[in-house]
Design a protein around this motif. Sequence first.
Motif, PDB file in Angstrom:
ATOM      1  N   HIS A  47       0.872  -1.212   0.048  1.00  0.00           N
ATOM      2  CA  HIS A  47      -0.137   0.037  -0.076  1.00  0.00           C
ATOM      3  C   HIS A  47       0.898   1.369   0.059  1.00  0.00           C
ATOM      4  CE1 HIS A  47      -2.482   3.047   2.075  1.00  0.00           C
ATOM      5  NE2 HIS A  47      -3.485   2.476   1.455  1.00  0.00           N
ATOM      6  N   GLU A  48       1.774   1.344   0.807  1.00  0.00           N
ATOM      7  CA  GLU A  48       2.895   2.403   1.145  1.00  0.00           C
ATOM      8  C   GLU A  48       3.615   2.453  -0.116  1.00  0.00           C
ATOM      9  OE1 GLU A  48       2.360   4.744   4.009  1.00  0.00           O
ATOM     10  OE2 GLU A  48       0.447   3.539   3.506  1.00  0.00           O
ATOM     11  N   ASP A  49       4.028   1.387  -0.830  1.00  0.00           N
ATOM     12  CA  ASP A  49       5.026   1.379  -1.971  1.00  0.00           C
ATOM     13  C   ASP A  49       4.384   2.040  -3.120  1.00  0.00           C
ATOM     14  OD1 ASP A  49       7.584   0.755  -3.358  1.00  0.00           O
ATOM     15  OD2 ASP A  49       5.911  -0.999  -4.434  1.00  0.00           O
ATOM     16  N   TYR A  50       3.014   1.757  -3.312  1.00  0.00           N
ATOM     17  CA  TYR A  50       2.189   2.438  -4.423  1.00  0.00           C
ATOM     18  C   TYR A  50       1.894   3.850  -4.329  1.00  0.00           C
ATOM     19  CZ  TYR A  50       0.557  -2.425  -5.800  1.00  0.00           C
ATOM     20  OH  TYR A  50       0.177  -3.574  -6.381  1.00  0.00           O
ATOM     21  N   ILE A  51       2.025   4.058  -3.163  1.00  0.00           N
ATOM     22  CA  ILE A  51       1.732   5.771  -2.888  1.00  0.00           C
ATOM     23  C   ILE A  51       3.109   6.387  -2.943  1.00  0.00           C
ATOM     24  CG2 ILE A  51       1.473   7.457  -0.985  1.00  0.00           C
ATOM     25  CD1 ILE A  51      -0.465   5.579   0.359  1.00  0.00           C
ATOM     26  N   GLY A  52       4.134   5.861  -2.687  1.00  0.00           N
ATOM     27  CA  GLY A  52       5.474   6.539  -2.848  1.00  0.00           C
ATOM     28  C   GLY A  52       5.858   6.354  -4.603  1.00  0.00           C
ATOM     29  N   LEU A  53       5.403   5.340  -5.200  1.00  0.00           N
ATOM     30  CA  LEU A  53       5.703   5.388  -6.532  1.00  0.00           C
ATOM     31  C   LEU A  53       4.835   6.557  -7.372  1.00  0.00           C
ATOM     32  CD1 LEU A  53       5.422   1.588  -7.287  1.00  0.00           C
ATOM     33  CD2 LEU A  53       7.672   3.050  -7.424  1.00  0.00           C
ATOM     34  N   ILE A  54       3.686   6.884  -6.720  1.00  0.00           N
ATOM     35  CA  ILE A  54       2.810   7.970  -7.267  1.00  0.00           C
ATOM     36  C   ILE A  54       3.616   9.309  -7.110  1.00  0.00           C
ATOM     37  CG2 ILE A  54       0.634   9.100  -7.434  1.00  0.00           C
ATOM     38  CD1 ILE A  54      -0.409   6.155  -6.975  1.00  0.00           C
ATOM     39  N   VAL A  55       3.753   9.626  -5.882  1.00  0.00           N
ATOM     40  CA  VAL A  55       4.300  10.755  -5.279  1.00  0.00           C
ATOM     41  C   VAL A  55       5.601  11.000  -5.971  1.00  0.00           C
ATOM     42  CG1 VAL A  55       5.286  12.126  -3.307  1.00  0.00           C
ATOM     43  CG2 VAL A  55       3.293  10.624  -3.014  1.00  0.00           C
ATOM     44  N   GLU A  56       6.532   9.987  -6.321  1.00  0.00           N
ATOM     45  CA  GLU A  56       7.856  10.356  -6.930  1.00  0.00           C
ATOM     46  C   GLU A  56       7.602  10.934  -8.203  1.00  0.00           C
ATOM     47  OE1 GLU A  56      10.683   6.886  -8.326  1.00  0.00           O
ATOM     48  OE2 GLU A  56      11.144   7.153  -6.336  1.00  0.00           O
ATOM     49  N   GLN A  57       6.612  10.080  -8.968  1.00  0.00           N
ATOM     50  CA  GLN A  57       6.320  10.855 -10.383  1.00  0.00           C
ATOM     51  C   GLN A  57       5.775  11.972 -10.441  1.00  0.00           C
ATOM     52  OE1 GLN A  57       4.785   7.724 -13.190  1.00  0.00           O
ATOM     53  NE2 GLN A  57       4.661   6.250 -11.723  1.00  0.00           N
ATOM     54  N   VAL A  58       5.011  12.236  -9.475  1.00  0.00           N
ATOM     55  CA  VAL A  58       4.338  13.665  -9.621  1.00  0.00           C
ATOM     56  C   VAL A  58       5.485  14.730  -9.074  1.00  0.00           C
ATOM     57  CG1 VAL A  58       2.862  15.063  -8.124  1.00  0.00           C
ATOM     58  CG2 VAL A  58       2.013  12.817  -8.672  1.00  0.00           C
ATOM     59  N   HIS A  59       6.096  14.496  -8.189  1.00  0.00           N
ATOM     60  CA  HIS A  59       7.255  15.438  -8.258  1.00  0.00           C
ATOM     61  C   HIS A  59       8.379  15.488  -9.096  1.00  0.00           C
ATOM     62  CE1 HIS A  59       6.437  15.313  -3.359  1.00  0.00           C
ATOM     63  NE2 HIS A  59       5.716  15.980  -4.310  1.00  0.00           N
ATOM     64  N   MET A  60       8.417  14.583  -9.990  1.00  0.00           N
ATOM     65  CA  MET A  60       9.558  14.491 -11.013  1.00  0.00           C
ATOM     66  C   MET A  60       8.891  14.930 -12.312  1.00  0.00           C
ATOM     67  SD  MET A  60      11.674  10.970 -10.144  1.00  0.00           S
ATOM     68  CE  MET A  60      12.455  11.152 -11.818  1.00  0.00           C
ATOM     69  N   ARG A  61       7.650  14.783 -12.606  1.00  0.00           N
ATOM     70  CA  ARG A  61       7.137  14.822 -14.009  1.00  0.00           C
ATOM     71  C   ARG A  61       5.954  15.883 -13.968  1.00  0.00           C
ATOM     72  NH1 ARG A  61       5.300   9.160 -15.979  1.00  0.00           N
ATOM     73  NH2 ARG A  61       5.775  10.472 -18.220  1.00  0.00           N
ATOM     74  N   SER A  62       5.360  16.443 -12.918  1.00  0.00           N
ATOM     75  CA  SER A  62       4.174  17.202 -13.035  1.00  0.00           C
ATOM     76  C   SER A  62       4.739  18.690 -13.569  1.00  0.00           C
ATOM     77  CB  SER A  62       3.731  17.314 -11.583  1.00  0.00           C
ATOM     78  OG  SER A  62       2.700  18.262 -11.612  1.00  0.00           O
ATOM     79  N   ARG A  63       3.729  19.204 -14.511  1.00  0.00           N
ATOM     80  CA  ARG A  63       4.232  20.650 -14.770  1.00  0.00           C
ATOM     81  C   ARG A  63       4.097  21.843 -13.900  1.00  0.00           C
ATOM     82  NH1 ARG A  63       1.417  20.542 -20.693  1.00  0.00           N
ATOM     83  NH2 ARG A  63       2.819  19.201 -21.650  1.00  0.00           N
ATOM     84  N   THR A  64       3.307  21.535 -12.816  1.00  0.00           N
ATOM     85  CA  THR A  64       3.099  22.312 -11.660  1.00  0.00           C
ATOM     86  C   THR A  64       3.804  21.970 -10.305  1.00  0.00           C
ATOM     87  OG1 THR A  64       0.995  23.435 -12.576  1.00  0.00           O
ATOM     88  CG2 THR A  64       1.477  23.506 -10.257  1.00  0.00           C
ATOM     89  N   ARG A  65       4.605  22.669  -9.726  1.00  0.00           N
ATOM     90  CA  ARG A  65       5.085  22.129  -8.466  1.00  0.00           C
ATOM     91  C   ARG A  65       3.963  21.651  -7.429  1.00  0.00           C
ATOM     92  NH1 ARG A  65       9.542  25.820  -6.170  1.00  0.00           N
ATOM     93  NH2 ARG A  65       9.339  23.831  -4.387  1.00  0.00           N
TER      94      ARG A  65
END
Length: 192
Positions: A47-65
């Motif tokens: 459960h926590e691993d999935y959250i971490g994978l999503i957060v990592e991608q949002v921080h690295m790839r999102s156009r907005t901080r």
Amino acid sequence: MTAIAHEPLTQEEVLLEGFLALDTPEGFRAELIEGEIVVTPPPDGDHEDYIGLIVEQVHMRSRTRMQFAGTKGLILRKGGDCPKDRVIPDGTFAPRELRLYRGAGSWMPCDGVTMVLEVTSTRPKADREAKRRCYARGGIPLYLLVDREASSVTLFSDPEKDDYREHCTRPLGKSITLPAPFAFDLDTTDFL
């Protein structure tokens, strides 16, 4: 000396007071969802691993901080005489410039939250249905649900009243597009 007359508490007010007075064991989460008090145990590692994978991608790839908060209590609007829902998503995202979490207490209004994230665990039906309705009523633009039992990821968007008018479901292992302000394809390959 005169006595001050107090109006009796409504059933909804008693429920809310009882909920706010709960002393849940460490690691457990208590939520008030559609008039029901729900207590969930601590999540497992996947459960926590999935959250971490999503957060990592949002921080690295999102156009907005984006700013992320894990397990932040949200007060969501609700119509009628029912108490406001108090829901704790697995994660919330808001534009960094808003700094929504600064100075917030245990519970905060959902205004400004761009997306909530849930990963199913002990009560998947609540994540699929009741929480979805709560987030829509709160006007949260995006709801991302990782459904481990169904092996899928769903993005709900365009909230109206008690539900989202749009949704897109992809099997785990496939990408799902997160619209602006994220504006990237979330890769779920590592979720398999």
